[in-house]
Design an enzyme around this catalytic site. Structure first.
Site, PDB file in Angstrom:
ATOM      1  N   CYS A  68      42.685  19.093  83.339  1.00 28.13           N
ATOM      2  CA  CYS A  68      41.868  18.151  82.581  1.00 28.13           C
ATOM      3  C   CYS A  68      40.425  18.172  83.073  1.00 28.13           C
ATOM      4  CB  CYS A  68      42.454  16.749  82.694  1.00 28.13           C
ATOM      5  SG  CYS A  68      41.498  15.498  81.818  1.00 28.13           S
ATOM      6  N   CYS A 116      45.868  15.516  78.058  1.00 24.41           N
ATOM      7  CA  CYS A 116      46.116  15.159  79.449  1.00 24.41           C
ATOM      8  C   CYS A 116      47.091  13.991  79.500  1.00 24.41           C
ATOM      9  CB  CYS A 116      44.803  14.782  80.142  1.00 24.41           C
ATOM     10  SG  CYS A 116      45.042  14.196  81.836  1.00 24.41           S
ATOM     11  N   ASP A 167      34.457  44.965  89.656  1.00 23.50           N
ATOM     12  CA  ASP A 167      35.763  44.502  90.136  1.00 23.50           C
ATOM     13  C   ASP A 167      36.799  44.746  89.042  1.00 23.50           C
ATOM     14  OD1 ASP A 167      37.997  43.175  91.027  1.00 23.50           O
ATOM     15  OD2 ASP A 167      37.015  41.243  91.310  1.00 23.50           O
TER      16      ASP A 167
END
Length: 467
Positions: A215, A237, A373
């Site tokens: 949340c 939530c 990466d």
């Protein structure tokens, strides 16, 4: 007001671009802007202020180029002269180069409206320098951690930049992405949302590659009644009640028709319409919804937006189809876990007759524009390819890493060939194809540019800056 330094900057940039193209050194999509900014650092700000209809910025992790091209087509169909970084040069230097191209030698604009696809990290500066009338933010996923950092870092920078926009500006956000939707709270600018309402595309659970699971107000883990992919879906939530905002422009119904495209039923304030999108995949339906919502926010008619989408052809390297002398090739850019996973899923769902017999060319680079990466390869869901691949040729600067990843994903070693050189890898992949079979190329960004340059040299496509 145009000053002498701006005139010099304009001449410098335009001459540089012309020289690069005449010498066939490339498209000249970044260097002209970079040199012009050295002469006049505020040249983009000055040029943007001359556009009668203002500036539109579109950003997000995935779908920027396709969505911005969709919107550009709509604007042009509506009769507007659009300044658009169509080649995808989306850093500040690329935006500046694009702005220079639309001015004459005295700095007078030849366009009415500026539409810029913007790199995630460059968005705050772009907002500051262009004072946009509309900002569209599509999604936010992990991408190039060496450049951007984690998504919360990007979201904070976006939030601070959006907070500077006046009440006359509009911010259009994806309601289904928690990190993006949360950006709309408390802004002075007007805020609108778009999203998907069709429950048939829910997967039943949030994917392991979901980035925004907690949340934005209290930190509790979200509950997802509908999860479409990654962290994209309908959420709320259970602790504080924060939930997905209602979408003003909603993709109420979506029918995916394999490689042929999809059927969209869009609902918007005051009406609804249905359209046939000639692009496959759930994520392209999201792209179309974002472009449609942006068009309405700019005052275009729904009919113009629909007609443009129904005639749309994909941007270079993004579901691009190429005929290699009778060999069908489909190029689909991959560059992060979510994008790669959804692209692979699209290939498996596009044509059930060939889904167990795929021929792939995967090219993975680790150059700066790709992100150095490549650990993201281990988060992408390549496991779903197991049992569906006839042969895969792996190439690029990190070909060995990709080959290892595919072996761990369950692909049989005898179906896998590693060839570092792209031209040799393409030749090998073509030789493996049975007659009439499509070769699916999945390159990272610089690998895609290399592949298209190779195809252009062989006469199969135009250079992207010539399209």
């Amino acid at each position: 007001m145009f000053q002498l330094t701006h005139v010099i900057a304009t001449h410098t940039g335009k001459l540089t671009g012309q020289m690069i193209r005449r010498l066939r050194l490339g498209g000249g999509t970044n260097l002209p802007g970079s040199l012009a900014r050295r002469v006049a650092p505020d040249v983009l700000r000055t040029l943007s202020a001359t556009l009668p209809q203002g500036v539109v910025l579109l950003s997000g992790t995935n779908g920027k180029t396709t969505t911005s091209r969709m919107l550009a087509d709509m604007l042009q169909a509506a009769g507007l002269q659009v300044l658009h970084n169509r080649a995808g040069a989306n850093l500040i230097e690329g935006l500046t180069t694009t702005a220079l191209a639309a001015t004459d030698w005295r700095g007078r604009t030849k366009a009415e409206l500026g539409l810029f696809e913007v790199d995630e990290a460059a968005l705050p500066q772009a907002i500051d320098e262009t004072a946009p009338r509309l900002v569209v933010i599509h999604n936010l996923f992990r991408d190039q951690l060496d450049r951007y950092g984690e998504i919360d870092t990007v979201a904070r920078a976006w939030r601070a930049a959006l907070a500077t926009l006046p009440a006359t500006a509009t911010v259009l956000l994806n309601a289904d992405d928690p990190a993006v939707a949360a950006l709309g709270a408390g802004l002075t600018a007007q805020v609108c949302y778009y999203g998907l309402d069709d429950a048939q595309h829910a997967t039943g659970a949030v994917a392991h590659i979901a980035d925004s699971q907690f949340c934005r107000q209290c930190g509790q883990r979200y509950t997802y009644p509908l999860a479409f992919y990654a962290h994209i879906g309908h959420y709320h939530c259970p602790a504080c009640g924060h939930q997905r905002p209602a979408a003003q422009v909603a993709l109420a119904r979506l029918e995916l028709h394999g490689a042929a495209g999809s059927q969209l039923y869009l609902r918007y304030p005051g009406g609804a319409l249905e359209l046939a999108l000639p692009l496959p995949g759930l994520y392209n339906a999201y792209n179309a919804s974002a472009a449609f919502a942006a068009a309405l926010a700019l005052g275009l008619s729904p009919a113009v937006a629909r007609n443009s989408l129904e005639q749309f052809s994909a941007a270079f390297g993004r579901i691009e189809r190429v005929n290699l002398g009778g060999t069908p090739l489909l190029i689909a850019l991959i560059k992060n876990p979510v994008g790669a996973s959804e692209t692979v899923r699209m290939l498996l769902n596009a044509d059930r007759s060939t889904a167990s017999n795929l021929h792939l060319l995967i090219s993975i680079n680790d150059r700066l524009a790709d992100g150095t990466d490549v650990s993201w390869l281990w988060d992408a869901d390549f496991e779903i390819l197991a049992g569906h691949v006839a042969h895969v040729t792996v190439t690029g600067t990190r070909a060995d890493d990709m080959a290892v990843r595919l072996k761990y994903a369950g692909l049989e070693p005898q179906r896998l060939t590693t060839i570092p050189a792209l031209d040799q890898a393409l030749d090998h992949a073509r030789k493996q194809l049975p007659a009439g079979t499509t070769l699916f190329a999945l390159p990272t960004y610089t690998a895609m540019l290399e592949l298209r340059a190779l195809l252009a040299a062989q006469g199969w496509v135009q250079h992207f800056w010539e399209e």
